[in-house]
Design a protein around this motif. Structure first.
Motif, PDB file in Angstrom:
ATOM      1  N   MET A 192      56.184  33.961  90.184  1.00 36.68           N
ATOM      2  CA  MET A 192      55.375  33.662  89.005  1.00 36.68           C
ATOM      3  C   MET A 192      53.911  33.754  89.354  1.00 36.68           C
ATOM      4  SD  MET A 192      57.064  30.732  86.772  1.00 36.68           S
ATOM      5  CE  MET A 192      58.422  30.104  87.696  1.00 36.68           C
ATOM      6  N   ASP A 193      53.137  33.968  88.320  1.00 36.88           N
ATOM      7  CA  ASP A 193      51.718  34.197  88.513  1.00 36.88           C
ATOM      8  C   ASP A 193      51.026  33.802  87.216  1.00 36.88           C
ATOM      9  OD1 ASP A 193      49.634  35.084  89.986  1.00 36.88           O
ATOM     10  OD2 ASP A 193      50.526  37.046  90.426  1.00 36.88           O
ATOM     11  N   SER A 194      49.708  33.673  87.238  1.00 32.01           N
ATOM     12  CA  SER A 194      49.069  33.445  85.946  1.00 32.01           C
ATOM     13  C   SER A 194      47.851  34.338  85.798  1.00 32.01           C
ATOM     14  CB  SER A 194      48.693  31.976  85.799  1.00 32.01           C
ATOM     15  OG  SER A 194      47.725  31.655  86.753  1.00 32.01           O
ATOM     16  N   GLU A 195      47.556  34.641  84.539  1.00 32.30           N
ATOM     17  CA  GLU A 195      46.397  35.473  84.238  1.00 32.30           C
ATOM     18  C   GLU A 195      45.788  34.911  82.966  1.00 32.30           C
ATOM     19  OE1 GLU A 195      47.108  39.841  84.610  1.00 32.30           O
ATOM     20  OE2 GLU A 195      45.630  39.978  82.999  1.00 32.30           O
ATOM     21  N   GLY A 196      44.665  34.232  83.089  1.00 32.15           N
ATOM     22  CA  GLY A 196      44.051  33.588  81.920  1.00 32.15           C
ATOM     23  C   GLY A 196      45.012  32.590  81.312  1.00 32.15           C
ATOM     24  N   ASP A 197      45.214  32.707  79.998  1.00 34.67           N
ATOM     25  CA  ASP A 197      46.116  31.791  79.301  1.00 34.67           C
ATOM     26  C   ASP A 197      47.568  32.232  79.423  1.00 34.67           C
ATOM     27  OD1 ASP A 197      43.895  30.487  78.501  1.00 34.67           O
ATOM     28  OD2 ASP A 197      43.800  31.426  76.510  1.00 34.67           O
ATOM     29  N   TYR A 198      47.802  33.276  80.177  1.00 37.13           N
ATOM     30  CA  TYR A 198      49.148  33.832  80.249  1.00 37.13           C
ATOM     31  C   TYR A 198      49.827  33.533  81.583  1.00 37.13           C
ATOM     32  CZ  TYR A 198      48.747  36.439  75.913  1.00 37.13           C
ATOM     33  OH  TYR A 198      48.642  36.784  74.589  1.00 37.13           O
ATOM     34  N   GLN A 199      51.142  33.412  81.521  1.00 36.84           N
ATOM     35  CA  GLN A 199      51.947  33.297  82.729  1.00 36.84           C
ATOM     36  C   GLN A 199      52.679  34.615  82.911  1.00 36.84           C
ATOM     37  OE1 GLN A 199      52.596  30.371  84.773  1.00 36.84           O
ATOM     38  NE2 GLN A 199      50.724  29.649  83.778  1.00 36.84           N
ATOM     39  N   ILE A 200      52.806  35.014  84.164  1.00 41.38           N
ATOM     40  CA  ILE A 200      53.559  36.239  84.430  1.00 41.38           C
ATOM     41  C   ILE A 200      54.829  35.866  85.180  1.00 41.38           C
ATOM     42  CG2 ILE A 200      53.524  38.438  85.662  1.00 41.38           C
ATOM     43  CD1 ILE A 200      50.424  38.316  85.221  1.00 41.38           C
ATOM     44  N   ILE A 201      55.960  36.260  84.624  1.00 36.49           N
ATOM     45  CA  ILE A 201      57.235  35.972  85.281  1.00 36.49           C
ATOM     46  C   ILE A 201      57.782  37.284  85.828  1.00 36.49           C
ATOM     47  CG2 ILE A 201      59.545  34.989  85.003  1.00 36.49           C
ATOM     48  CD1 ILE A 201      58.518  33.739  82.368  1.00 36.49           C
ATOM     49  N   LYS A 202      58.110  37.290  87.116  1.00 37.66           N
ATOM     50  CA  LYS A 202      58.745  38.472  87.686  1.00 37.66           C
ATOM     51  C   LYS A 202      60.210  38.151  87.918  1.00 37.66           C
ATOM     52  CE  LYS A 202      54.539  40.058  89.724  1.00 37.66           C
ATOM     53  NZ  LYS A 202      53.631  40.017  90.839  1.00 37.66           N
ATOM     54  N   ALA A 203      61.080  38.954  87.358  1.00 37.61           N
ATOM     55  CA  ALA A 203      62.506  38.649  87.452  1.00 37.61           C
ATOM     56  C   ALA A 203      63.314  39.925  87.609  1.00 37.61           C
ATOM     57  CB  ALA A 203      62.948  37.899  86.198  1.00 37.61           C
ATOM     58  N   ARG A 204      64.533  39.750  88.129  1.00 36.03           N
ATOM     59  CA  ARG A 204      65.479  40.871  88.171  1.00 36.03           C
ATOM     60  C   ARG A 204      66.548  40.601  87.131  1.00 36.03           C
ATOM     61  NH1 ARG A 204      65.124  41.993  94.342  1.00 36.03           N
ATOM     62  NH2 ARG A 204      63.213  43.229  94.130  1.00 36.03           N
ATOM     63  N   VAL A 205      66.728  41.556  86.245  1.00 33.09           N
ATOM     64  CA  VAL A 205      67.656  41.345  85.147  1.00 33.09           C
ATOM     65  C   VAL A 205      68.587  42.555  85.025  1.00 33.09           C
ATOM     66  CG1 VAL A 205      67.816  40.614  82.736  1.00 33.09           C
ATOM     67  CG2 VAL A 205      65.685  40.250  83.976  1.00 33.09           C
ATOM     68  N   PRO A 206      69.900  42.293  84.878  1.00 36.58           N
ATOM     69  CA  PRO A 206      70.820  43.417  84.672  1.00 36.58           C
ATOM     70  C   PRO A 206      70.507  44.123  83.352  1.00 36.58           C
ATOM     71  CG  PRO A 206      72.017  41.378  85.149  1.00 36.58           C
ATOM     72  CD  PRO A 206      70.593  41.000  84.927  1.00 36.58           C
ATOM     73  N   LEU A 207      70.580  45.447  83.373  1.00 36.20           N
ATOM     74  CA  LEU A 207      70.301  46.229  82.169  1.00 36.20           C
ATOM     75  C   LEU A 207      71.178  45.792  81.000  1.00 36.20           C
ATOM     76  CD1 LEU A 207      68.799  48.644  80.891  1.00 36.20           C
ATOM     77  CD2 LEU A 207      70.664  50.097  81.680  1.00 36.20           C
ATOM     78  N   ALA A 208      72.419  45.417  81.315  1.00 40.64           N
ATOM     79  CA  ALA A 208      73.360  45.036  80.262  1.00 40.64           C
ATOM     80  C   ALA A 208      72.852  43.848  79.446  1.00 40.64           C
ATOM     81  CB  ALA A 208      74.718  44.694  80.877  1.00 40.64           C
ATOM     82  N   GLU A 209      71.950  43.082  80.041  1.00 39.98           N
ATOM     83  CA  GLU A 209      71.461  41.878  79.364  1.00 39.98           C
ATOM     84  C   GLU A 209      70.111  42.112  78.677  1.00 39.98           C
ATOM     85  OE1 GLU A 209      73.280  39.176  79.183  1.00 39.98           O
ATOM     86  OE2 GLU A 209      74.831  39.783  80.606  1.00 39.98           O
TER      87      GLU A 209
END
Ligand SMILES: Nc1nc2c(ncn2[C@@H]2O[C@H](COP(=O)(O)OP(=O)(O)O)[C@@H](O)[C@H]2O)c(=O)[nH]1
Ligand SMILES: [Mg+2]
Length: 710
Positions: free
Chosen positions: A645-662
């Motif tokens: 996770m990270d933040s940029e100004g008022d925003y949070q950045i979530i880095k995730a691995r997600v199956p394409l099926a979902e």
């Protein structure tokens, strides 16, 4: 039409919130430049910019429209962009070729999602920005609050150059550069220039000082004059302002009513005086990193940034001249496709309106038709002179995928022709026939983007279609060794068939030595077009199977690799050792061994700890901090693994691995969770084993489907 020189050209993109008044503003600008003699409106469905059927029906822009106007001796090319984030491709297209982005903000609503998105893209593309607070005529217009929100979004570089006089509706502004009051005549036209009323003098001076300080802050020589004299002349302010605009140190703010044509004339003048000309900003580059100097004395080179399909004309190519000048009837070379082209016509375009030009110089934008094999993102050079290729614009990867099918199979061919045409004019729309999934997959920037495609197919082309979630390109592989034998025998009547094959299969991993309990007499390695490998080892001793049958056995195995035993998906990463078998002196043939190979492989596969692998994507989501919790919950429901996770100004950045099926319809969910403020990107990461419960579901679904097919 007059030929404009580089320093007489300004290129702007109108971007920002949906319904903030971009198209209405473009219309007013064209009216002022004398390009049109009557102003159209959105309600009357007769604007120059929104002329396509779909735009008339939606009452909003879908495609960017390239238009032009003029102010005094200056040509102003205007690209009016759609405001909805699904059509962001058009904004990126426009930002590539303009020097300045004009972000319109609706004075009733303040900063909206579209304002933020527009500002974000201008930042990403490093473009100068000016804000125009529009709809000032409205009862609920709130200039101060809108300005406050703009400052919150864009920071200290936001600098007022005008402000409205309160309490009179919107009939006049104080213009700080001129230090005059501009009074708008009823019904538009150039403003009356009056002295600043006594009760506005203090406020005007205070704001002028801020403007001067910001302008001087961009140029040391101006700073010195400022310290010396305590003030700057209008020309000096303008010099500093322009530098500030160019290096994004100043975002000037103006105010208008596009609908009532107030402030437009001054806006055009401001653009002429304070916005950079095409040769006053950083040079464009070729794919080799060579800088293209924007001057008419350079070698001619142009970049096609957009194609449209126009009724009766076919494909129209819209280009910006990055160097030199182009004249009618020139012979050209497209280095991207090595196609020889001829510039049969040069057109200055404004929506449906087209004017012929005899030449067009560096920095200008124009269009042409009838190019044979040249499309958006291609370069045009003057024949044989140069092979320079302009670095093509980079667009975000698609976020929304759907499978598409004509309801009536006789429409299939027509459908594919329509899709090909649509792709030409919409760069972010991708169309692909997947041989693997046996589906046509259309992908774009969001559900609305796809719905526009659907509209074209159904309404404009009268073909009924179905859209449905695409199949997932699963892969199958094995986790342990297993042996199997199969005897194919058929001896009813005439010539019989006989082939017996014994195999041992093992999982293959990169770097692992190729060895097995049987002696390997010959080995072949097959890289598979769908990823991974098949290793085929011949371990036959004592001639139990003739060498001539080995290719047939491989063929049978390959057939099953292409339609894996578990779910019919591609199989990968397997070592097959053929170690024994039997032949019949008369009945053995290739077909028999192919079938035996195929069945033996299928049997062995089932006992080799088979597993299903699914494509997993690296997903990066940007959400407003206050929606973080909901966004996380949603991601967890999608089997996501959060990587950081990270933040940029008022925003949070979530880095995730997600199956394409979902990820089906994720753009729509994210948009509803974040009221349209969230953004995300996704990139293929790798194949990973599916969880047991998912595997069971997939196996069952395949079995049911097989039964249905029987
Ligand atoms: N009152 C008022 N309405 C405006 C103004 N500019 C645009 N509109 C209206 O706002 C709506 C959206 O305008 P449009 O130009 O399509 O906005 P766009 O989506 O930014 O291109 C239309 O109904 C316009 O008539 C303005 O300055 N004042
Ligand atoms: Mg519009």
């Amino acid at each position: 039409m007059k030929v404009y020189q580089t320093n007489e050209i300004r290129n702007i993109a109108l971007i920002g919130g949906s319904r903030s008044g971009k198209t209405t503003m473009a219309e007013a600008m064209l009216f002022h430049g004398g390009i049109i003699s009557r102003k159209g409106t959105i309600d009357d469905k007769n604007t120059v910019s929104d002329y396509r059927d779909i735009e008339l029906e939606r009452q909003g822009s879908v495609y960017a429209s390239v238009l032009n106007s003029q102010f005094e001796d200056c040509k102003i090319n205007i690209i009016d962009c759609p405001g909805v984030d699904d059509f962001v491709g058009e904004v990126i297209t426009a930002l590539r070729v303009v020097e300045t982005a004009v972000i319109t903000v609706n004075a009733n609503n303040g900063v909206e999602v579209g304002t933020e998105v527009g500002f974000r893209w201008a930042k990403k593309t490093d473009k100068p920005v000016a804000f125009v607070i529009n709809q000032m005529d409205h009862d609920k217009a709130n200039f101060e609050e809108t300005l406050r929100q703009i400052k919150q979004l864009a920071g200290g570089a936001v600098t007022l150059v005008q402000y409205p006089i309160e309490g009179t509706g919107f009939s006049a502004v104080i213009d700080l550069m001129k230090m005059k009051m501009l009074k708008f005549p009823v019904g538009g036209d150039a403003p009356e220039v009056l002295d600043i009323p006594a009760d506005e003098q203090d406020k005007a001076e205070e704001l002028l000082n801020v403007l001067i300080e910001n302008a001087a802050g961009n140029d040391e020589s101006l700073m010195e004059i400022f310290f010396d004299k305590g003030t700057l002349t209008e020309e000096e302010i303008s010099r500093g302002l322009k530098l500030g605009i160019i290096n994004r140190g100043i975002f000037p703010v103006l105010c208008t009513s596009a609908k009532n044509d107030q402030g437009i004339n001054r806006l055009l003048e401001f653009i002429k005086i304070n916005f950079p000309a095409p040769n006053e900003v950083a040079a464009e580059k070729t794919t080799d990193g060579k800088e293209l100097i924007c001057s008419k004395t350079e070698t001619p080179i142009a970049y096609i940034f957009k194609s449209t399909i126009e009724p009766h004309l076919g494909e129209m190519s819209i280009f910006k001249v990055y160097g030199g000048e182009f004249t009618e009837a020139m012979d050209l070379l497209n280095p991207n496709t090595s196609s020889k082209e001829r510039l049969s016509q040069i057109l200055s375009i404004a929506g449906k309106n087209r004017d012929k030009l005899e030449r067009v110089v560096a920095g200008d934008i124009a269009a042409t038709i009838k190019l044979k094999n040249t499309h958006a993102l291609n370069t045009l050079n003057v024949s044989k002179n140069s092979n320079d290729i302009v670095a093509p614009t980079i667009y975000p990867d698609p976020k929304f995928r759907t499978a598409i099918k004509a309801k009536n199979s006789s429409d299939e061919e027509k459908l594919s022709a329509i899709l090909t045409d649509m792709k030409k004019q919409d760069i972010t729309l991708q169309v692909q026939y997947s041989k693997e999934l046996k589906q046509i997959i259309v992908s774009g920037q969001g559900e609305q983007h796809i719905n526009v495609a659907k509209w074209f197919i159904e309404k404009a082309n009268k073909i009924e279609i179905d859209l449905f979630p695409p199949k997932i390109p699963y892969r199958e592989t094995i986790t342990k060794t297993a042996e199997a034998m199969y005897r194919h025998k058929k001896q009813s009547g005439g010539a019989g068939q006989f082939g017996e094959v014994h195999i041992l299969i093992e999982p293959w991993t990169e770097g692992k030595p190729n060895q097995t309990k049987y002696p390997i007499r010959g080995t072949d390695e097959y890289p598979l077009s769908w990823g991974g490998k098949l290793i085929y080892n011949n371990c036959i001793v004592g001639g139990s199977i003739d060498a001539r049958f080995m290719p047939a056995i491989l063929k049978g195995i390959m057939e099953k690799m292409e339609e894996g035993p578990l779910t019919g998906s591609y199989a990968r990463d397997i070592v097959v050792n053929v170690y024994d078998g039997k032949m019949h002196p008369v009945d053995s043939n290739e077909l028999a061994f192919k079938l035996a190979g195929r069945q033996a492989f299928r049997e062995a596969f089932k006992n080799a700890g088979p597993k299903i692998m699914e494509p997993v994507y690296d997903v990066e989501v940007m959400v407003p901090a206050d929606r973080m919790g909901d966004c996380m919950t949603d991601l967890q429901g999608r089997r996501a693994i959060v990587m950081g996770m990270d933040s940029e100004g008022d925003y949070q950045i979530i880095k995730a691995r997600v199956p394409l099926a979902e990820m089906n319809k994720y753009s729509t969910s994210l948009s509803s969770i974040t009221s349209g403020r969230g953004m995300y990107t996704m990139k293929f990461f790798d194949y990973q084993q599916v969880p047991v419960d998912v595997q069971i579901t997939l196996l069952k679904a395949y079995e049911d489907q097989e039964k249905d097919d029987e």
